[in-house]
Design an enzyme around this catalytic site. Structure first.
Site, PDB file in Angstrom:
ATOM      1  N   ASP A   1      45.552   4.463   5.787  1.00 39.86           N
ATOM      2  CA  ASP A   1      44.288   4.342   5.697  1.00 39.86           C
ATOM      3  C   ASP A   1      44.036   3.722   6.679  1.00 39.86           C
ATOM      4  OD1 ASP A   1      41.837   3.758   4.859  1.00 39.86           O
ATOM      5  OD2 ASP A   1      42.488   1.321   4.526  1.00 39.86           O
TER       6      ASP A   1
ATOM      7  N   ASP B   1      40.738   1.385   7.531  1.00 44.34           N
ATOM      8  CA  ASP B   1      39.928   0.708   7.456  1.00 44.34           C
ATOM      9  C   ASP B   1      40.945  -0.790   6.693  1.00 44.34           C
ATOM     10  OD1 ASP B   1      36.319   0.396   7.898  1.00 44.34           O
ATOM     11  OD2 ASP B   1      38.074   2.388   8.125  1.00 44.34           O
TER      12      ASP B   1
END
Length: 293
Positions: free
Chosen positions: A83, A85
């Site tokens: 991922d 963020d």
């Protein structure tokens, strides 16, 4: 054979290593050996025992130390999918971008609830993007320059794994306008994210193309492993939110990094104290072999 790796945010004390070995023994583990502390921060305990019981035994510590228990086989991973963020960067890009529209608090509240798993991801995403309609595209570059910071240890993690032959993929429920430059900066081989629709130099408040959601993240992991001829237990997935859970659960080593509770509970390892270099220590790679970020 199992391996318990201890990683301290700062300094790992011998007493903590000894205490961990005692807790593993109390949980029915048979210690084979305790390695020396490396880099002042990390150490491995090799033992035979029950994986679930060992993880539970080590979770009771109050020390600022991360504990990771895993099988010794396939410890060094051949694929890293992560991922973006609040995982590879320190912020949520949509929240920071909303600041240039004067609605950061409004959007950040929705983001937090979505990452906690309280809201449908796609519905929450489309709703937040709609609120950005009319924002000038120049705000994206300003946001990248002024707000987006790479997470400590990210470049070292990705570049070290890459030079050792691992495939590296950044996958984000955020946006290509951020994911593409972030992936290049950190050193990921590829990136996939959502596409913000644009017209006449402004955001339209809509998305273009298919949504990168929890299901898509898990699918990308599965498809990538298959295309590279890797079993899932040779893969590491890293994330922090509810939309990372299927990907984390699917990988041989699913890591929740400074994560929301649901993601932490679903992971094989929850890194709460250390930076991303911890993911090298759990593969048995010490700092002398790292590629500096």
């Amino acid at each position: 054979m199992l391996i318990a790796t201890l990683i301290a945010a700062d300094q790992l004390e011998k007493g903590e290593l000894s205490s961990a070995a005692d807790r593993l023994t109390d949980a029915g583990g048979k210690i084979d050996r305790c390695d020396e502390i490396v880099d002042g921060r990390a150490a491995d305990i090799f033992f035979d025992g029950d994986l679930t019981a060992a993880r539970a035994a080590l979770s009771i510590s109050d020390a600022a130390v991360d504990f990771v228990v895993q099988p010794a086989e396939n410890r060094k991973k051949k694929l890293l999918i992560s991922d973006m963020d609040s995982t590879m960067i320190t912020v949520e890009c949509i929240d920071e971008l909303a600041g240039y529209a004067g609605i950061k608090d409004q959007i950040a509240e929705i983001t937090e609830r979505a990452m906690l798993g309280e809201l449908d991801f796609e519905e929450a995403l489309r709703g937040r993007v709609a609120l950005l309609a009319g924002l000038e595209l120049s705000a994206i570059n300003r946001c990248l320059d002024e707000k987006v910071e790479i997470m400590p240890g990210a470049k070292t993690l990705v570049r070290t794994m890459a030079v050792r032959g691992a495939k590296t993929i950044l996958v984000s429920g955020g946006f290509t306008r951020f994911a593409d430059p972030v992936a290049r900066d950190i050193g990921f081989a590829s990136a996939e994210a959502n596409i913000l629709a644009e017209a006449d130099g402004h955001l339209t408040g809509k998305l273009a193309g298919a949504i990168v959601d929890a299901q898509r993240k898990a699918e990308l992991l599965k498809q990538s492993a298959q295309s590279f001829g890797l079993s899932l237990d040779m893969c590491m997935a890293v994330g922090d939110g509810a939309n990372d859970i299927p990907m984390i659960a699917l990988a041989g080593m699913g890591v929740a990094y400074h994560a929301k509770p649901k993601a932490a509970a679903a992971a094989d390892a929850a890194i709460k104290h250390s930076d991303l270099s911890a993911l090298l220590y759990i593969q048995g790679i010490r700092s002398a072999d790292w590629i500096a970020g």
